[in-house]
Enzyme design. Structure first.
Site: not given
Ligand SMILES: Cc1cn([C@H]2C[C@H](O)[C@@H](COP(=O)(O)OP(=O)(O)O[C@H]3O[C@H](C)C(=O)[C@H](O)[C@H]3O)O2)c(=O)[nH]c1=O
Length: 186
Positions: A65, A135, A171
């Protein structure tokens, strides 16, 4: 006394921080963030958000990401339970290490954190069950600025230690890089 020992990586600007563990009979204390110290090591602004993720199963990959400008972010990534292979990919347009990545094990035991500048994609694979990640982000989350690369893109050649599992729908849908990809303005 410094609480963060900075170790350079082969990619300019990307730093591995060793969080100094202060121990006593009760246990230990480490700092997860320190604006006084981290300004000198590359964090040049306020913390906009601190997020936590929990991941149940070993082998899970989250990533790769990044947020597009003007919401590109510095990230300080720390593992506080279990262990991961943490990966940062240089997407900076014109960088001599463009599309190269750096991978390192972060774990609750090794008190390492990865300080990832703007212009990098980030992701990790869990090496154990029940991983917790913290993070610190220098920019607020903006869904409209979210972008990603496919963790199994042959152009990235990331050697994941375990069979990749549990990719999120999002992803799984990241496109493979085209040969014309130029990167992002850093
Ligand atoms: C980053 C973020 C996400 N969200 C929401 C968006 C989605 O509905 C849900 C899950 O998001 P995401 O699938 O992007 O989360 P990850 O895949 O775990 O991403 C994380 O892991 C990878 C390795 C990373 O580098 C990202 O910065 C970190 O957020 O949370 C939010 O509401 N606020 C936030 O700051």
């Amino acid at each position: 006394m410094t609480r963060f020992l900075r170790h350079e990586t082969p990619i300019e600007g990307l730093a591995l921080l060793e969080r100094v563990r202060l121990g006593d009979d009760r246990g230990f204390l480490t700092r997860l963030f320190c604006s006084e110290e981290l300004t000198a090591t590359g964090w040049n602004g306020p913390i906009a958000q601190i997020n936590e993720t929990g991941t149940r199963q070993a082998g899970t990959v989250r990533g790769m990401h990044f947020q597009l400008p003007p919401f590109a972010e510095i990230k300080l990534v720390t593992c506080v339970a279990g262990s991961v292979l943490d990966v940062a990919i240089d997407l900076r347009k014109g960088s001599p290490t463009f599309l190269q990545h750096f991978a390192v094990e972060l774990s609750a035991k090794n008190t390492r954190s990865l300080l990832i500048p703007q212009g990098f994609a980030h992701g990790f694979q869990t090496l154990t069950d029940n991983v917790r990640m913290i993070y610190a982000h220098s920019a607020p989350f903006r869904a409209e600025a979210e972008a990603g690369l496919h963790a199994q893109d042959p152009a990235l050649a990331i050697d994941w230690p375990l069979p990749v599992s549990n990719l999120s729908v999002r992803d799984r849908s990241h496109p493979l890089l085209s040969p014309e990809y130029q990167g992002v303005a850093a």
